[in-house]
Design an enzyme around this catalytic site. Structure first.
Site, PDB file in Angstrom:
ATOM      1  CG  HIS A  38      65.187   4.625  63.651  1.00 53.42           C
ATOM      2  ND1 HIS A  38      64.005   5.306  63.499  1.00 53.42           N
ATOM      3  CD2 HIS A  38      66.168   5.541  63.466  1.00 53.42           C
ATOM      4  CE1 HIS A  38      64.247   6.572  63.237  1.00 53.42           C
ATOM      5  NE2 HIS A  38      65.549   6.754  63.210  1.00 53.42           N
ATOM      6  CD  GLN A 155      74.411  10.034  59.772  1.00 53.09           C
ATOM      7  OE1 GLN A 155      74.065  11.153  60.102  1.00 53.09           O
ATOM      8  NE2 GLN A 155      73.702   8.972  60.067  1.00 53.09           N
TER       9      GLN A 155
HETATM   10  P1  AMP Z   1      67.998   9.335  62.551  1.00 54.08           P
HETATM   11  O1  AMP Z   1      67.202   9.050  63.763  1.00 54.08           O
HETATM   12  O2  AMP Z   1      67.196   9.828  61.395  1.00 54.08           O
HETATM   13  O3  AMP Z   1      69.225  10.160  62.835  1.00 54.08           O
HETATM   14  O4  AMP Z   1      68.550   7.920  62.059  1.00 54.08           O
HETATM   15  C1  AMP Z   1      69.285   7.084  62.894  1.00 54.08           C
HETATM   16  C2  AMP Z   1      69.868   5.960  62.082  1.00 54.08           C
HETATM   17  O5  AMP Z   1      68.812   5.235  61.445  1.00 54.08           O
HETATM   18  C3  AMP Z   1      70.791   6.469  60.961  1.00 54.08           C
HETATM   19  O6  AMP Z   1      71.895   5.605  60.834  1.00 54.08           O
HETATM   20  C4  AMP Z   1      69.889   6.412  59.756  1.00 54.08           C
HETATM   21  O7  AMP Z   1      70.585   6.267  58.542  1.00 54.08           O
HETATM   22  C5  AMP Z   1      69.062   5.176  60.061  1.00 54.08           C
HETATM   23  N1  AMP Z   1      67.816   5.239  59.291  1.00 54.08           N
HETATM   24  C6  AMP Z   1      66.892   6.234  59.267  1.00 54.08           C
HETATM   25  N2  AMP Z   1      65.921   5.959  58.376  1.00 54.08           N
HETATM   26  C7  AMP Z   1      66.249   4.764  57.807  1.00 54.08           C
HETATM   27  C8  AMP Z   1      65.651   3.948  56.809  1.00 54.08           C
HETATM   28  N3  AMP Z   1      64.531   4.305  56.190  1.00 54.08           N
HETATM   29  N4  AMP Z   1      66.264   2.791  56.487  1.00 54.08           N
HETATM   30  C9  AMP Z   1      67.417   2.413  57.091  1.00 54.08           C
HETATM   31  N5  AMP Z   1      68.027   3.137  58.048  1.00 54.08           N
HETATM   32  C10 AMP Z   1      67.449   4.302  58.396  1.00 54.08           C
END
Ligand code: AMP
Length: 284
Positions: A38, A155
Site C-alpha cells: 500500500h 481489479q
Molecule cells: P487492499 O487494501 O488489499 O484492497 O489493497 C489496496 C490497494 O493496494 C490495491 O490497489 C492493491 O492492489 C494494492 N496492494 C495490495 N497489496 C499489494 C502489494 N503487495 N503490492 C502492490 N500493491 C498492493
C-alpha cells in the site's frame, strides 16, 4: 489533520486544498491494515500529485456472507500514521453507513467474462462490490490519478474498463506488486498465516518464478506452464487451489500460446487463508 470520517468533511478538505487552483489529486483506495505494498502506492502518488488522498474502508459489498468481512484486520490509527508518513495529506476512513445508504439499491456492475473468470468464478459478487465502492469513492474524491496495485491484476483491468465506459476523467495508474524478501506477495491477509502456513505459502511465488524461467527458456505452451504450477503447488499439503490461469494481460482473455504479454494469476487457500499472486510474462 486527523482521520476524516464523513463525505462532507473530506470534500471540504479537498476544496480547501484546491482553492480554485486546479491542483492534481492522487487517490489511493485501500481496505487498510497498510503494509509496504500500500505504502508504495502512496509514495508514488506523493511524487506525482499536489494532494494525496488515501481511503481506508473495508468494503462490505465485496465480501460474500461466508467470507472474512468481520475478521478482516483493522487498525485505523496505525494506518493513519503510516499513510501520513508515506506522504498522504488526507486519510478518509468512513464507517459503512457513511458510504452505503440503508437498503441501497444502486450498484455499478461490469458484465461479461472479465468479472466472471479468475477471482470472479469463486467470488461471483466480489467485483460488483469493488466497482460500486470505487465508483462511489471516485465521485467523492474526484481524483486526477488513482493508484492500484498489480497484486490485484484483474481489479486493475476491471477498473480501467469501468473508467473508460463510465467516462471518468481519471488516470488509472497500475503499480508493481511488492513482495516480502522471500517472495511472498504482501497482503493484509498474511497476518492470518501461522508459521507452517507462512512457509507453505512460499510455493505460490516460487512456482510463478520458476514458470517465468521456463517461459524465458522457451516454453510458450499455456497448458504445460499451468500444469507445472498446479503440480508444484500440490506438493504442499495445506494448499488448496482455487485457480491457476494464464490469460492475455490486456483483456484477460484465454490464450493457448504465449504470443503476447500474458498474466499468470492464481488464487490458493493455504489453510483457511485465500491468497492471490501473479506474474507477467512479457512479449515485446
Ligand atoms: P487492499 O487494501 O488489499 O484492497 O489493497 C489496496 C490497494 O493496494 C490495491 O490497489 C492493491 O492492489 C494494492 N496492494 C495490495 N497489496 C499489494 C502489494 N503487495 N503490492 C502492490 N500493491 C498492493
Amino acid at each position: 489533520m486527523c482521520i476524516i470520517k464523513t463525505i462532507k468533511e473530506v470534500r471540504k478538505e479537498i476544496r480547501k486544498a484546491d482553492d480554485g487552483k486546479e491542483i492534481s489529486i492522487g487517490f489511493v483506495p485501500t481496505m487498510g491494515y497498510l503494509h509496504e505494498g500500500h505504502l508504495s502506492l502512496i509514495k508514488r502518488a506523493r511524487k506525482e500529485n499536489d494532494l494525496v488522498v488515501v481511503s481506508v474502508f473495508v468494503n462490505p459489498t465485496q465480501f460474500a456472507p461466508h467470507e472474512d468481512f468481520d475478521s478482516y484486520p483493522r487498525d485505523v490509527e496505525r494506518d493513519y500514521n503510516l499513510a501520513i508518513e508515506s506522504g498522504a495529506d488526507i486519510v478518509f476512513a468512513p464507517e459503512k453507513d457513511e458510504i452505503y445508504e440503508k437498503n441501497s439499491l444502486t450498484f455499478v456492475n461490469i458484465e461479461g467474462e472479465i468479472t466472471k473468470k479468475l477471482c470472479g468464478k469463486s467470488r461471483p459478487t466480489f467485483f460488483k462490490g469493488v466497482t460500486t465502492v470505487v465508483a462511489k469513492l471516485f465521485n467523492i474524491i474526484q481524483p486526477t490519478n488513482a493508484y492500484f496495485g498489480q497484486k490485484d491484476a484483474q481489479q486493475v483491468a476491471i477498473i480501467k474498463k469501468m473508467v473508460k465506459e463510465l467516462n471518468y476523467d481519471i488516470n488509472i495508474i497500475p503499480c508493481s506488486l511488492v513482495r516480502e524478501h522471500d517472495g511472498l506477495a504482501l497482503s493484509s491477509r498474511n497476518v492470518y498465516l501461522n508459521n507452517e502456513e507462512r512457509k507453505q505459502a512460499l510455493i505460490l511465488s516460487k512456482s510463478l518464478f520458476t514458470a517465468k524461467e521456463m517461459f524465458l527458456n522457451g516454453e510458450k505452451n499455456v497448458q504445460k506452464l499451468k500444469q507445472f504450477i498446479i503440480n508444484n503447488i500440490k506438493t504442499q499439503n495445506l494448499a488448496d487451489i482455487d485457480y491457476v490461469e494464464i490469460v492475455d494481460a490486456k483483456n484477460l482473455e484465454d490464450i493457448e500460446t504465449i504470443d503476447r504479454t500474458a498474466l499468470v494469476a492464481l488464487a490458493v487457500k493455504i489453510g483457511k487463508t485465500r491468497l492471490i499472486d501473479n506474474i507477467y510474462l512479457e512479449v515485446e
